[in-house]
Design an enzyme around this catalytic site. Sequence first.
Site, mmCIF file in Angstrom:
data_model
loop_
_atom_site.group_PDB
_atom_site.id
_atom_site.type_symbol
_atom_site.label_atom_id
_atom_site.label_comp_id
_atom_site.label_asym_id
_atom_site.label_seq_id
_atom_site.Cartn_x
_atom_site.Cartn_y
_atom_site.Cartn_z
ATOM 1 N N THR A 93 -25.167 -15.144 48.615
ATOM 2 C CA THR A 93 -26.433 -14.847 49.416
ATOM 3 C C THR A 93 -27.252 -16.090 49.333
ATOM 4 O O THR A 93 -27.329 -16.733 48.444
ATOM 5 C CB THR A 93 -27.104 -13.711 48.952
ATOM 6 O OG1 THR A 93 -28.467 -13.522 49.539
ATOM 7 C CG2 THR A 93 -27.541 -13.878 47.434
ATOM 8 N N ASP A 94 -28.025 -16.297 50.477
ATOM 9 C CA ASP A 94 -29.288 -17.288 50.568
ATOM 10 C C ASP A 94 -30.418 -16.959 49.759
ATOM 11 O O ASP A 94 -31.097 -18.025 49.441
ATOM 12 C CB ASP A 94 -29.597 -17.593 52.131
ATOM 13 C CG ASP A 94 -30.199 -16.147 52.796
ATOM 14 O OD1 ASP A 94 -30.256 -15.158 52.001
ATOM 15 O OD2 ASP A 94 -30.664 -16.349 53.829
ATOM 16 N N GLU A 95 -30.362 -15.752 49.094
ATOM 17 C CA GLU A 95 -31.669 -15.426 48.337
ATOM 18 C C GLU A 95 -31.707 -16.274 47.078
ATOM 19 O O GLU A 95 -32.578 -16.459 46.285
ATOM 20 C CB GLU A 95 -31.574 -14.038 48.003
ATOM 21 C CG GLU A 95 -31.720 -13.080 49.247
ATOM 22 C CD GLU A 95 -32.206 -11.590 49.053
ATOM 23 O OE1 GLU A 95 -32.577 -11.219 47.938
ATOM 24 O OE2 GLU A 95 -31.884 -10.999 49.971
ATOM 25 N N TYR B 44 -31.773 -9.300 41.430
ATOM 26 C CA TYR B 44 -30.524 -9.463 42.204
ATOM 27 C C TYR B 44 -30.265 -10.903 42.553
ATOM 28 O O TYR B 44 -29.013 -11.394 42.362
ATOM 29 C CB TYR B 44 -30.675 -8.818 43.576
ATOM 30 C CG TYR B 44 -29.706 -9.115 44.558
ATOM 31 C CD1 TYR B 44 -28.453 -8.720 44.583
ATOM 32 C CD2 TYR B 44 -30.068 -9.896 45.870
ATOM 33 C CE1 TYR B 44 -27.642 -9.217 45.602
ATOM 34 C CE2 TYR B 44 -29.306 -10.489 46.725
ATOM 35 C CZ TYR B 44 -27.941 -9.923 46.521
ATOM 36 O OH TYR B 44 -26.961 -10.427 47.832
ATOM 37 N N LYS C 84 -27.058 -13.244 41.143
ATOM 38 C CA LYS C 84 -25.922 -13.909 42.251
ATOM 39 C C LYS C 84 -26.188 -15.321 42.103
ATOM 40 O O LYS C 84 -25.085 -15.954 41.953
ATOM 41 C CB LYS C 84 -26.429 -13.442 43.629
ATOM 42 C CG LYS C 84 -26.443 -12.187 44.136
ATOM 43 C CD LYS C 84 -24.767 -11.526 44.234
ATOM 44 C CE LYS C 84 -24.131 -12.418 45.430
ATOM 45 N NZ LYS C 84 -22.504 -11.724 45.253
HETATM 46 P P1 NAD Z 1 -22.484 -3.615 49.579
HETATM 47 O O1 NAD Z 1 -23.347 -3.042 48.476
HETATM 48 O O2 NAD Z 1 -22.508 -2.970 50.874
HETATM 49 O O3 NAD Z 1 -20.757 -3.308 48.879
HETATM 50 C C1 NAD Z 1 -20.453 -3.385 47.500
HETATM 51 C C2 NAD Z 1 -19.107 -3.396 47.179
HETATM 52 O O4 NAD Z 1 -18.843 -3.613 45.967
HETATM 53 C C3 NAD Z 1 -19.108 -1.422 47.421
HETATM 54 O O5 NAD Z 1 -18.046 -1.296 48.015
HETATM 55 C C4 NAD Z 1 -19.084 -1.074 45.657
HETATM 56 O O6 NAD Z 1 -18.362 0.059 45.679
HETATM 57 C C5 NAD Z 1 -18.447 -2.510 45.149
HETATM 58 N N1 NAD Z 1 -18.840 -2.611 43.663
HETATM 59 C C6 NAD Z 1 -20.098 -2.780 43.141
HETATM 60 N N2 NAD Z 1 -19.798 -2.854 41.819
HETATM 61 C C7 NAD Z 1 -18.454 -2.897 41.723
HETATM 62 C C8 NAD Z 1 -17.930 -3.136 40.589
HETATM 63 N N3 NAD Z 1 -18.229 -3.206 39.248
HETATM 64 N N4 NAD Z 1 -16.325 -3.331 40.410
HETATM 65 C C9 NAD Z 1 -15.739 -3.176 41.464
HETATM 66 N N5 NAD Z 1 -16.352 -2.865 42.839
HETATM 67 C C10 NAD Z 1 -17.713 -2.787 42.917
HETATM 68 O O7 NAD Z 1 -22.848 -4.989 49.723
HETATM 69 P P2 NAD Z 1 -22.584 -5.992 50.976
HETATM 70 O O8 NAD Z 1 -23.862 -5.836 51.865
HETATM 71 O O9 NAD Z 1 -21.293 -5.611 51.444
HETATM 72 O O10 NAD Z 1 -22.417 -7.475 50.303
HETATM 73 C C11 NAD Z 1 -21.117 -7.705 49.813
HETATM 74 C C12 NAD Z 1 -21.468 -9.291 49.307
HETATM 75 O O11 NAD Z 1 -21.834 -10.095 50.089
HETATM 76 C C13 NAD Z 1 -22.183 -9.190 47.824
HETATM 77 O O12 NAD Z 1 -21.704 -9.924 47.015
HETATM 78 C C14 NAD Z 1 -23.595 -9.700 48.486
HETATM 79 O O13 NAD Z 1 -24.257 -10.424 47.216
HETATM 80 C C15 NAD Z 1 -23.171 -10.580 49.427
HETATM 81 N N6 NAD Z 1 -24.137 -10.848 50.464
HETATM 82 C C16 NAD Z 1 -24.594 -9.690 51.218
HETATM 83 C C17 NAD Z 1 -25.586 -9.874 52.340
HETATM 84 C C18 NAD Z 1 -26.022 -8.665 53.252
HETATM 85 O O14 NAD Z 1 -27.067 -9.057 53.967
HETATM 86 N N7 NAD Z 1 -25.517 -7.486 52.818
HETATM 87 C C19 NAD Z 1 -25.911 -11.168 52.807
HETATM 88 C C20 NAD Z 1 -25.246 -12.341 51.987
HETATM 89 C C21 NAD Z 1 -24.573 -12.099 51.134
HETATM 90 O O1 TDX Z 2 -38.077 0.139 53.994
HETATM 91 C C1 TDX Z 2 -37.995 -1.040 54.008
HETATM 92 N N1 TDX Z 2 -38.974 -1.906 54.435
HETATM 93 C C2 TDX Z 2 -39.112 -3.051 54.500
HETATM 94 O O2 TDX Z 2 -40.051 -3.715 55.031
HETATM 95 C C3 TDX Z 2 -36.745 -2.033 53.216
HETATM 96 C C4 TDX Z 2 -35.553 -1.274 52.730
HETATM 97 C C5 TDX Z 2 -36.996 -3.340 53.331
HETATM 98 N N2 TDX Z 2 -38.262 -3.836 53.846
HETATM 99 C C6 TDX Z 2 -38.173 -5.329 53.916
HETATM 100 C C7 TDX Z 2 -38.030 -6.118 52.597
HETATM 101 C C8 TDX Z 2 -37.090 -7.484 53.341
HETATM 102 O O3 TDX Z 2 -38.342 -8.487 53.548
HETATM 103 O O4 TDX Z 2 -37.225 -5.633 54.867
HETATM 104 C C9 TDX Z 2 -36.641 -7.063 54.705
HETATM 105 C C10 TDX Z 2 -35.141 -6.787 54.285
HETATM 106 O O5 TDX Z 2 -34.892 -5.829 53.211
HETATM 107 P P1 TDX Z 2 -33.407 -5.589 52.859
HETATM 108 O O6 TDX Z 2 -32.852 -4.630 53.921
HETATM 109 O O7 TDX Z 2 -33.697 -4.881 51.471
HETATM 110 O O8 TDX Z 2 -32.633 -6.719 52.639
HETATM 111 P P2 TDX Z 2 -32.913 -7.999 51.529
HETATM 112 O O9 TDX Z 2 -33.939 -7.703 50.550
HETATM 113 O O10 TDX Z 2 -33.414 -9.076 52.692
HETATM 114 O O11 TDX Z 2 -31.626 -8.475 51.117
HETATM 115 C C11 TDX Z 2 -30.503 -8.515 52.133
HETATM 116 O O12 TDX Z 2 -30.011 -9.699 52.553
HETATM 117 C C12 TDX Z 2 -29.673 -10.563 51.689
HETATM 118 C C13 TDX Z 2 -29.214 -7.801 51.067
HETATM 119 O O13 TDX Z 2 -29.465 -6.533 50.594
HETATM 120 C C14 TDX Z 2 -28.628 -8.767 50.134
HETATM 121 O O14 TDX Z 2 -27.630 -8.174 49.498
HETATM 122 C C15 TDX Z 2 -28.614 -10.145 50.663
HETATM 123 O O15 TDX Z 2 -27.995 -11.049 49.712
#
Ligand code: NAD
Ligand code: TDX
Length: 354
Positions: A137-139, A162, A166
């Site tokens: 992630t970019d975080e 988190y 990562k």
């Molecule tokens: P998600 O939470 O939707 O899915 C995570 C998956 O991993 C689930 O299916 C869960 O069952 C599985 N999992 C969790 N713990 C596990 C374990 N111990 N063993 C096996 N499986 C396990 O997450 P996502 O949003 O699809 O993110 C996927 C990846 O991309 C993550 O590594 C996250 O850090 C990264 N990422 C997410 C975002 C975003 O905006 N969602 C952005 C950048 C990077």
């Molecule tokens: O109810 C809400 N109200 C609100 O203002 C929620 C759930 C979030 N927010 C804000 C927090 C953040 O600034 O919105 C923004 C987005 O929040 P999230 O959807 O929780 O995402 P974020 O915390 O930015 O992280 C997501 O992007 C990077 C993913 O969950 C991560 O897994 C990924 O790495």
Amino acid sequence: MTSIAQRVLVTGGAGFIGSAVVRRLVRQGRQVLTYDKLTYAGNLASLAEVHNLPGHSFLQADICDGRAFREALESFRPDLVMHLAAESHVDRSIDGPGDFIATNIVGTYTLLDEALRYWRGLDAAAQKRFRFHHISTDEVFGTLGEDGLFREDTPYQPNSPYSASKAASDHLVRAWFHTYGLPVVMSNCSNNYGPYHFPEKLIPLTILNALEGAPLPVYGKGENVRDWLYVEDHAAALELIATRGRLGESYNVGGSNERRNIDVVRTICAIMDRVVPDAKIGPRDALIRFVTDRPGHDARYAIDASKLKTELGWVPEHDFESGIEKTVRWYLDNAAWWEPLKARYNRARLGVAK
Ligand code: NAD
Ligand code: TDX
């Protein structure tokens, strides 16, 4: 492209981004093993399109279980591992960091340890083909002020449990490349949105609450900025990076769609007022509630994806306007996917760090 990465093991393939990757790879005719523990965030319904196809198999297992992963490698014999399994929600990491340390750090270490053993046992041609792609992630870069973009060489400065977990996993992956020669590639992406997104995250939460006429929580003043990318554009980028990226390198992925949270929520309200007007609910932006801010809330994320674009020719297909319209319509048309999730999460506020 089809001659490489014919057998792909995807950890976290039942999650939001992982399932988009699995659906894409199976559609292309590759053999895919989804390796997933099925936590609250994992959902086989997200794989319904491919679940019973001959190109797809599923194993319910934990990435912290080295033996299970070793057996999966030995029996499936992948030439590519794409590692997406993680605890992914910042708010949950505030309430309970332990699972994030276990899965994101210890789990990634466990995969690296077993992947190295497996890779060392391959013949020379298979060793040359094999890759381990770590998805991050970019975080990890922390927060930006009003200007600037995250580049691949931006120093790491994670601020939440988190993002710290990562960042730790990214460092381990890089160390396994430099120390042991494990062939790895890495990527760091900005916020994704789109179909099959678990409704704890801002965009699906807002859509489902707006549909019911429930309050729309916006943290702080809603001025925090995220750089939004449609999930299928991320999946396309991941395929390119996994198969064509240079070993030991990391690639930033982002759609150059910076939006303030309040503007994201207002955009969703406007689309829903147009597509599903409801006289009892009225204009949805009246449902917006500014609530207590997230502790340690990063102000702004924004990605410079020029390395990925120049080296690998990636071009996203969606801008925020087209992607968000598609996403809202997907949730309206797919209640059968999200209705059952109410039993796992009631859309209550998480991560206030009492
Ligand atoms: P998600 O939470 O939707 O899915 C995570 C998956 O991993 C689930 O299916 C869960 O069952 C599985 N999992 C969790 N713990 C596990 C374990 N111990 N063993 C096996 N499986 C396990 O997450 P996502 O949003 O699809 O993110 C996927 C990846 O991309 C993550 O590594 C996250 O850090 C990264 N990422 C997410 C975002 C975003 O905006 N969602 C952005 C950048 C990077
Ligand atoms: O109810 C809400 N109200 C609100 O203002 C929620 C759930 C979030 N927010 C804000 C927090 C953040 O600034 O919105 C923004 C987005 O929040 P999230 O959807 O929780 O995402 P974020 O915390 O930015 O992280 C997501 O992007 C990077 C993913 O969950 C991560 O897994 C990924 O790495």
